[in-house]
Design an enzyme around this catalytic site. Structure first.
Site, PDB file in Angstrom:
ATOM      1  N   SER A 169       0.804  -1.050  -0.069  1.00 17.00           N
ATOM      2  CA  SER A 169       0.096  -0.126  -0.099  1.00 17.00           C
ATOM      3  C   SER A 169       0.881   1.181   0.032  1.00 17.00           C
ATOM      4  O   SER A 169       1.722   1.479   1.054  1.00 17.00           O
ATOM      5  CB  SER A 169      -0.990   0.143   1.082  1.00 17.00           C
ATOM      6  N   HIS A 202      -1.295  -1.433  -4.077  1.00 16.96           N
ATOM      7  CA  HIS A 202      -2.634  -0.910  -3.498  1.00 16.96           C
ATOM      8  C   HIS A 202      -2.637   0.605  -3.241  1.00 16.96           C
ATOM      9  O   HIS A 202      -1.814   0.909  -2.773  1.00 16.96           O
ATOM     10  CB  HIS A 202      -2.477  -1.677  -2.097  1.00 16.96           C
ATOM     11  N   ASP A 211      -4.769   3.495  -1.824  1.00 16.78           N
ATOM     12  CA  ASP A 211      -5.842   3.925  -0.798  1.00 16.78           C
ATOM     13  C   ASP A 211      -6.485   5.169  -1.167  1.00 16.78           C
ATOM     14  O   ASP A 211      -5.666   6.056  -0.849  1.00 16.78           O
ATOM     15  CB  ASP A 211      -5.264   3.599   0.607  1.00 16.78           C
ATOM     16  N   MET A 253      -8.783   7.883   0.311  1.00 19.73           N
ATOM     17  CA  MET A 253      -9.575   8.486   1.574  1.00 19.73           C
ATOM     18  C   MET A 253      -9.854   9.825   1.481  1.00 19.73           C
ATOM     19  O   MET A 253      -9.290  10.802   0.982  1.00 19.73           O
ATOM     20  CB  MET A 253      -8.537   8.423   2.858  1.00 19.73           C
ATOM     21  N   HIS A 269      -8.447   1.026  -3.841  1.00 17.42           N
ATOM     22  CA  HIS A 269      -9.471   0.544  -2.786  1.00 17.42           C
ATOM     23  C   HIS A 269      -9.909   2.076  -2.169  1.00 17.42           C
ATOM     24  O   HIS A 269      -9.379   2.808  -1.712  1.00 17.42           O
ATOM     25  CB  HIS A 269      -8.582   0.297  -1.470  1.00 17.42           C
ATOM     26  N   MET A 300     -12.299   4.606  -0.372  1.00 14.98           N
ATOM     27  CA  MET A 300     -12.912   4.646   0.998  1.00 14.98           C
ATOM     28  C   MET A 300     -13.359   6.063   0.883  1.00 14.98           C
ATOM     29  O   MET A 300     -12.708   7.077   1.492  1.00 14.98           O
ATOM     30  CB  MET A 300     -11.651   4.674   2.178  1.00 14.98           C
ATOM     31  N   MET A 320     -11.740  -5.889   5.526  1.00 19.84           N
ATOM     32  CA  MET A 320     -10.870  -4.899   6.240  1.00 19.84           C
ATOM     33  C   MET A 320     -10.584  -5.667   7.787  1.00 19.84           C
ATOM     34  O   MET A 320     -11.540  -6.172   8.450  1.00 19.84           O
ATOM     35  CB  MET A 320     -11.719  -3.836   6.603  1.00 19.84           C
ATOM     36  N   GLY A 349      -8.904   3.838   7.486  1.00 18.32           N
ATOM     37  CA  GLY A 349      -8.402   5.146   7.726  1.00 18.32           C
ATOM     38  C   GLY A 349      -7.113   5.639   7.691  1.00 18.32           C
ATOM     39  O   GLY A 349      -6.399   6.527   7.346  1.00 18.32           O
ATOM     40  N   PHE A 350      -6.122   4.430   8.390  1.00 13.59           N
ATOM     41  CA  PHE A 350      -4.615   4.897   8.565  1.00 13.59           C
ATOM     42  C   PHE A 350      -4.058   3.358   8.356  1.00 13.59           C
ATOM     43  O   PHE A 350      -4.691   2.398   8.691  1.00 13.59           O
ATOM     44  CB  PHE A 350      -4.596   5.270  10.147  1.00 13.59           C
ATOM     45  N   GLY A 403      -0.572   1.004   9.733  1.00 15.59           N
ATOM     46  CA  GLY A 403       0.087   0.782  10.882  1.00 15.59           C
ATOM     47  C   GLY A 403      -0.936   0.579  12.317  1.00 15.59           C
ATOM     48  O   GLY A 403      -0.330   0.812  13.412  1.00 15.59           O
ATOM     49  N   ASP A 436      -7.016  -6.600   4.451  1.00  9.26           N
ATOM     50  CA  ASP A 436      -6.448  -5.293   4.518  1.00  9.26           C
ATOM     51  C   ASP A 436      -6.200  -4.758   6.039  1.00  9.26           C
ATOM     52  O   ASP A 436      -7.289  -4.446   6.383  1.00  9.26           O
ATOM     53  CB  ASP A 436      -6.880  -4.354   3.344  1.00  9.26           C
ATOM     54  N   GLY A 495      -2.852  -4.122   8.998  1.00  8.03           N
ATOM     55  CA  GLY A 495      -2.128  -4.912  10.099  1.00  8.03           C
ATOM     56  C   GLY A 495      -1.570  -6.410   9.781  1.00  8.03           C
ATOM     57  O   GLY A 495      -1.334  -7.243  10.676  1.00  8.03           O
TER      58      GLY A 495
HETATM   59  C1  DX5 Z   1      -6.554   1.382   5.854  1.00  5.20           C
HETATM   60  C2  DX5 Z   1      -5.778   1.194   4.332  1.00  5.20           C
HETATM   61  C3  DX5 Z   1      -4.824   0.060   4.272  1.00  5.20           C
HETATM   62  C4  DX5 Z   1      -3.534   0.529   4.856  1.00  5.20           C
HETATM   63  C5  DX5 Z   1      -2.729  -0.591   5.338  1.00  5.20           C
HETATM   64  O1  DX5 Z   1      -7.384   2.157   5.826  1.00  5.20           O
HETATM   65  O2  DX5 Z   1      -6.979   0.446   3.654  1.00  5.20           O
HETATM   66  O3  DX5 Z   1      -4.760  -0.373   2.871  1.00  5.20           O
HETATM   67  O4  DX5 Z   1      -2.663   1.429   3.988  1.00  5.20           O
HETATM   68  O5  DX5 Z   1      -1.633  -0.269   6.190  1.00  5.20           O
HETATM   69  P1  DX5 Z   1      -0.851  -1.339   7.187  1.00  5.20           P
HETATM   70  O6  DX5 Z   1      -0.490  -2.664   6.312  1.00  5.20           O
HETATM   71  O7  DX5 Z   1       0.326  -0.666   7.647  1.00  5.20           O
HETATM   72  O8  DX5 Z   1      -1.995  -1.625   8.143  1.00  5.20           O
HETATM   73 ZN    ZN Z   2      -6.523  -0.416   1.647  1.00  8.60          ZN
END
Ligand code: DX5
Ligand code: ZN
Length: 225
Positions: free
Chosen positions: A10, A33, A35, A37, A66, A68, A137, A142-143, A145, A175, A177
């Site tokens: 990502s 990937h 993202d 947002m 993806h 969001m 998910m 949203g984030f 890490g 997706d 962690g």
């Molecule tokens: C979260 C994103 C993920 C995120 C994954 O909302 O959709 O794609 O970037 O990041 P890690 O792998 O660090 O959880």
């Molecule tokens: Zn994602």
């Protein structure tokens, strides 16, 4: 069922000041990937079609977009035009999910639908037969890490049952962690595409991080019933 594990770094976790170099560093992956947002559906604001076009110029890998956003019905076409190879929207926000899926297919791309940790897998009942991918998910979106939510295993198990009942085999992507520490268990539970934000871009050697995640996932493949 797809026989191998696919890795999707990502770029939310990449250094955008060196986008070209970051994309080169993950060339051994299977997808990029991307993202999106919007600062409304999720508290974070990331990037949109112009950056997607740049990613398409900087990488030969298919881009897994993806969305969001609160209004996927209104914006999905912008991402098809910008070059999304696989376009995933959230079931929770789509007004007419089947219309979006049909439009993605009409453009010759692959369609994915995503559900949040708090959404019942049964809500996919009417859609699972027409999508190419289901994105489960494993964090609240949203984030990057964030810590993997353990209830994801239950979601994956319910999704397997749903797919068996409908006699379909969509790609299952997980997706949030994911790392080499849990990739085997996630794959053994049914996932085949693993998103890696921090686990890939937080590593000094990205090829090595991708390989470790893939190898861990393959160990899980061996335990897939
Ligand atoms: C979260 C994103 C993920 C995120 C994954 O909302 O959709 O794609 O970037 O990041 P890690 O792998 O660090 O959880
Ligand atoms: Zn994602």
């Amino acid at each position: 069922m797809l026989e191998d594990v696919r890795i999707a770094p990502s770029i939310l976790s990449a250094d955008l000041l060196d986008l070209a170099g970051e994309l080169r560093s993950v060339a051994s992956a299977d997808y990029i990937h991307f993202d999106v947002m919007d600062g409304h559906y999720v508290p974070n604001l990331s990037f949109g079609p112009p950056l997607l076009k740049a990613v398409k110029r900087g990488s030969d890998l298919p881009v897994d977009v993806h969305l969001m956003v609160t209004n996927p019905d209104e914006v999905y076409d912008d991402y098809l035009k910008a070059g999304a190879d696989l376009l995933t929207f959230h079931l929770e926000t789509a007004k007419h999910p089947r219309r979006i899926v049909d439009a993605i297919h009409a453009s010759g791309r692959l369609a994915g639908v995503s559900i949040n940790p708090g959404t019942a897998v049964s809500s996919l009942d009417a859609l699972v037969e027409c999508v190419d991918m289901v994105l489960v998910m494993s964090v609240n979106p949203g984030f990057s890490g964030q810590a993997f939510i353990e209830q994801t295993y239950g979601q994956l198990s319910a999704l397997n049952e749903l797919c068996v009942r409908h006699r379909v085999n969509p790609l299952v992507e997980v997706d949030g962690g994911i790392s080499a520490q849990n990739a085997d268990r996630v794959v053994a539970a049914g996932a085949r595409v693993l998103v890696g934000g921090n686990a890939v871009f937080g590593a000094r050697d990205r090829a090595c991080a991708i390989d470790e995640m893939r190898q861990a996932g393959r160990r899980g493949l061996a335990n897939w019933a």
